[in-house]
Design a protein around this motif. Structure first.
Motif, PDB file in Angstrom:
ATOM      1  N   SER A 153      74.683 118.769 -25.204  1.00  8.79           N
ATOM      2  CA  SER A 153      74.445 117.347 -24.974  1.00  8.79           C
ATOM      3  C   SER A 153      73.371 117.076 -23.924  1.00  8.79           C
ATOM      4  O   SER A 153      72.901 115.952 -23.798  1.00  8.79           O
ATOM      5  N   GLN A 154      72.961 118.080 -23.165  1.00  7.92           N
ATOM      6  CA  GLN A 154      71.977 117.874 -22.108  1.00  7.92           C
ATOM      7  C   GLN A 154      70.562 117.866 -22.656  1.00  7.92           C
ATOM      8  O   GLN A 154      70.282 118.407 -23.719  1.00  7.92           O
ATOM      9  N   LYS A 155      69.674 117.269 -21.875  1.00  8.53           N
ATOM     10  CA  LYS A 155      68.262 117.302 -22.224  1.00  8.53           C
ATOM     11  C   LYS A 155      67.740 118.726 -22.025  1.00  8.53           C
ATOM     12  O   LYS A 155      68.258 119.470 -21.205  1.00  8.53           O
ATOM     13  N   PRO A 156      66.717 119.109 -22.776  1.00 10.35           N
ATOM     14  CA  PRO A 156      66.242 120.487 -22.691  1.00 10.35           C
ATOM     15  C   PRO A 156      65.689 120.824 -21.309  1.00 10.35           C
ATOM     16  O   PRO A 156      65.071 119.998 -20.653  1.00 10.35           O
ATOM     17  N   THR A 157      65.933 122.043 -20.889  1.00 13.08           N
ATOM     18  CA  THR A 157      65.358 122.563 -19.662  1.00 13.08           C
ATOM     19  C   THR A 157      64.540 123.786 -20.016  1.00 13.08           C
ATOM     20  O   THR A 157      64.566 124.256 -21.161  1.00 13.08           O
ATOM     21  N   LYS A 158      63.872 124.323 -19.045  1.00 11.41           N
ATOM     22  CA  LYS A 158      62.987 125.458 -19.309  1.00 11.41           C
ATOM     23  C   LYS A 158      63.744 126.679 -19.845  1.00 11.41           C
ATOM     24  O   LYS A 158      63.275 127.376 -20.736  1.00 11.41           O
ATOM     25  N   ASN A 159      64.937 126.951 -19.301  1.00  7.80           N
ATOM     26  CA  ASN A 159      65.695 128.146 -19.698  1.00  7.80           C
ATOM     27  C   ASN A 159      66.980 127.790 -20.434  1.00  7.80           C
ATOM     28  O   ASN A 159      67.998 128.430 -20.244  1.00  7.80           O
ATOM     29  N   ASP A 160      66.963 126.797 -21.264  1.00  7.41           N
ATOM     30  CA  ASP A 160      68.163 126.346 -21.960  1.00  7.41           C
ATOM     31  C   ASP A 160      68.342 127.161 -23.237  1.00  7.41           C
ATOM     32  O   ASP A 160      67.707 126.905 -24.254  1.00  7.41           O
ATOM     33  N   TRP A 161      69.220 128.157 -23.199  1.00 10.46           N
ATOM     34  CA  TRP A 161      69.362 129.084 -24.317  1.00 10.46           C
ATOM     35  C   TRP A 161      70.044 128.464 -25.524  1.00 10.46           C
ATOM     36  O   TRP A 161      69.782 128.868 -26.646  1.00 10.46           O
ATOM     37  N   PHE A 162      70.939 127.490 -25.349  1.00 13.98           N
ATOM     38  CA  PHE A 162      71.625 126.944 -26.518  1.00 13.98           C
ATOM     39  C   PHE A 162      70.728 125.965 -27.261  1.00 13.98           C
ATOM     40  O   PHE A 162      70.704 125.937 -28.473  1.00 13.98           O
ATOM     41  N   ARG A 163      69.991 125.159 -26.547  1.00 21.59           N
ATOM     42  CA  ARG A 163      69.100 124.196 -27.202  1.00 21.59           C
ATOM     43  C   ARG A 163      67.949 124.926 -27.875  1.00 21.59           C
ATOM     44  O   ARG A 163      67.566 124.600 -28.984  1.00 21.59           O
ATOM     45  N   ASP A 164      67.380 125.897 -27.189  1.00 20.56           N
ATOM     46  CA  ASP A 164      66.352 126.766 -27.771  1.00 20.56           C
ATOM     47  C   ASP A 164      65.175 126.005 -28.358  1.00 20.56           C
ATOM     48  O   ASP A 164      64.609 126.428 -29.358  1.00 20.56           O
ATOM     49  N   GLY A 165      64.825 124.857 -27.811  1.00 18.71           N
ATOM     50  CA  GLY A 165      63.679 124.102 -28.292  1.00 18.71           C
ATOM     51  C   GLY A 165      63.913 123.348 -29.585  1.00 18.71           C
ATOM     52  O   GLY A 165      62.963 122.888 -30.218  1.00 18.71           O
ATOM     53  N   LEU A 166      65.158 123.194 -30.014  1.00 17.99           N
ATOM     54  CA  LEU A 166      65.446 122.476 -31.261  1.00 17.99           C
ATOM     55  C   LEU A 166      65.380 120.965 -31.050  1.00 17.99           C
ATOM     56  O   LEU A 166      65.642 120.462 -29.956  1.00 17.99           O
ATOM     57  N   SER A 167      65.071 120.258 -32.107  1.00 13.57           N
ATOM     58  CA  SER A 167      65.138 118.794 -32.061  1.00 13.57           C
ATOM     59  C   SER A 167      66.603 118.375 -31.971  1.00 13.57           C
ATOM     60  O   SER A 167      67.506 119.180 -32.221  1.00 13.57           O
ATOM     61  N   ASN A 168      66.835 117.123 -31.633  1.00 15.20           N
ATOM     62  CA  ASN A 168      68.215 116.639 -31.507  1.00 15.20           C
ATOM     63  C   ASN A 168      68.980 116.771 -32.817  1.00 15.20           C
ATOM     64  O   ASN A 168      70.158 117.122 -32.827  1.00 15.20           O
ATOM     65  N   SER A 169      68.333 116.490 -33.944  1.00 18.10           N
ATOM     66  CA  SER A 169      69.027 116.563 -35.232  1.00 18.10           C
ATOM     67  C   SER A 169      69.362 118.018 -35.598  1.00 18.10           C
ATOM     68  O   SER A 169      70.439 118.303 -36.119  1.00 18.10           O
ATOM     69  N   GLU A 170      68.439 118.945 -35.312  1.00 16.83           N
ATOM     70  CA  GLU A 170      68.698 120.359 -35.586  1.00 16.83           C
ATOM     71  C   GLU A 170      69.803 120.885 -34.667  1.00 16.83           C
ATOM     72  O   GLU A 170      70.687 121.616 -35.102  1.00 16.83           O
ATOM     73  N   LEU A 171      69.751 120.493 -33.394  1.00 17.88           N
ATOM     74  CA  LEU A 171      70.778 120.913 -32.436  1.00 17.88           C
ATOM     75  C   LEU A 171      72.141 120.368 -32.839  1.00 17.88           C
ATOM     76  O   LEU A 171      73.145 121.067 -32.781  1.00 17.88           O
ATOM     77  N   SER A 172      72.157 119.132 -33.298  1.00 10.64           N
ATOM     78  CA  SER A 172      73.406 118.513 -33.739  1.00 10.64           C
ATOM     79  C   SER A 172      73.991 119.274 -34.935  1.00 10.64           C
ATOM     80  O   SER A 172      75.196 119.515 -34.993  1.00 10.64           O
ATOM     81  N   ALA A 173      73.140 119.659 -35.871  1.00  6.86           N
ATOM     82  CA  ALA A 173      73.602 120.412 -37.047  1.00  6.86           C
ATOM     83  C   ALA A 173      74.116 121.793 -36.634  1.00  6.86           C
ATOM     84  O   ALA A 173      75.155 122.241 -37.121  1.00  6.86           O
ATOM     85  N   ARG A 174      73.409 122.461 -35.710  1.00  2.00           N
ATOM     86  CA  ARG A 174      73.863 123.775 -35.233  1.00  2.00           C
ATOM     87  C   ARG A 174      75.211 123.646 -34.524  1.00  2.00           C
ATOM     88  O   ARG A 174      76.126 124.436 -34.743  1.00  2.00           O
ATOM     89  N   ASN A 175      75.327 122.624 -33.693  1.00  2.33           N
ATOM     90  CA  ASN A 175      76.574 122.373 -32.969  1.00  2.33           C
ATOM     91  C   ASN A 175      77.710 122.086 -33.956  1.00  2.33           C
ATOM     92  O   ASN A 175      78.832 122.562 -33.790  1.00  2.33           O
ATOM     93  N   TRP A 176      77.433 121.321 -35.009  1.00  2.00           N
ATOM     94  CA  TRP A 176      78.431 120.964 -36.025  1.00  2.00           C
ATOM     95  C   TRP A 176      78.936 122.229 -36.725  1.00  2.00           C
ATOM     96  O   TRP A 176      80.133 122.413 -36.902  1.00  2.00           O
TER      97      TRP A 176
END
Length: 155
Positions: free
Chosen positions: A60-83
Motif C-alpha cells: 500500500s505504500q508509495k514506491p521507494t528506492k529499495n522497495d522489493w515488493f513493489r518492484d517498480g510495478l504500476s498500481n494496477s499491476e501491484l494490486s493484481a499481484r497482491n490479489w
C-alpha cells in the motif's frame, strides 16, 4: 423462533462450515484453500500476522528506492499481484498446498524456486522475482494472470 430466523441461522452455520470453522469448537480450524488440513507445526508457522501485515503495508505504500515488493510495478499491476498472493496463500510465505506440492506466496512449484544451502529457497524477494518471471512468461502481466485465475481458480 420464526421460519425466517431458522433459515438465517442455518445459512450462518453453513457459511461458517464452508469457511473451515469447526462448529463444535470456538477456534476456527486452519486449512489450505484446497481443504487439506495442515499439521500443528504448519499452522504454527502460518500464524505470522506480522509478516502478512508487513506485506500488505509494503503493497500500500508509495514506491521507494529499495522497495522489493513493489518492484517498480504500476498500481494496477501491484494490486493484481497482491490479489493473487492473497488468494493463493493468504500472504503467507511458507504455506504448502496442493498436497504439499506448491509453496509460498504464489504457490509455486519448488522446482521454480530452486535450492539454497540444500533447502528450497523461500527468500521473500526471491519468491517475488520468480513469480514475476513466471507470470510475465506465461501471461504477459499480473492483470492477465489475475483474469485467468478468476476464470479458472488457478494460474
Amino acid at each position: 423462533m420464526t421460519h425466517q430466523r431458522k433459515m438465517n441461522n442455518k445459512k450462518k452455520r453453513w457459511h461458517r462450515k464452508k469457511r473451515g470453522h469447526n462448529l463444535n469448537s470456538t477456534k476456527p480450524s486452519v486449512t489450505t484453500h484446497q481443504g487439506v488440513r495442515n499439521t500443528k507445526q504448519q499452522v504454527k508457522g502460518q500464524q505470522k500476522p506480522k509478516l502478512a501485515k508487513h506485506v500488505r503495508k509494503q503493497a500500500s505504500q508509495k514506491p521507494t528506492k529499495n522497495d522489493w515488493f513493489r518492484d517498480g510495478l504500476s498500481n494496477s499491476e501491484l494490486s493484481a499481484r497482491n490479489w493473487i498472493s492473497f488468494h493463493e496463500s493468504g500472504h503467507r510465505w511458507n504455506i504448502l498446498s496442493y498436497g504439499g506440492r506448491c509453496i509460498g506466496y504464489f504457490q509455486l512449484d519448488p522446482s521454480y524456486l530452486g535450492r539454497k544451502n540444500g533447502h528450497i529457497n523461500l527468500n521473500h524477494q526471491h519468491q517475488v522475482k520468480v513469480a514475476d518471471a513466471y507470470v510475465h512468461s506465461r501471461y504477459g502481466s499480473w492483470q492477465n494472470a489475475k483474469r485467468f485465475w478468476q476464470a479458472h481458480h488457478w494460474y
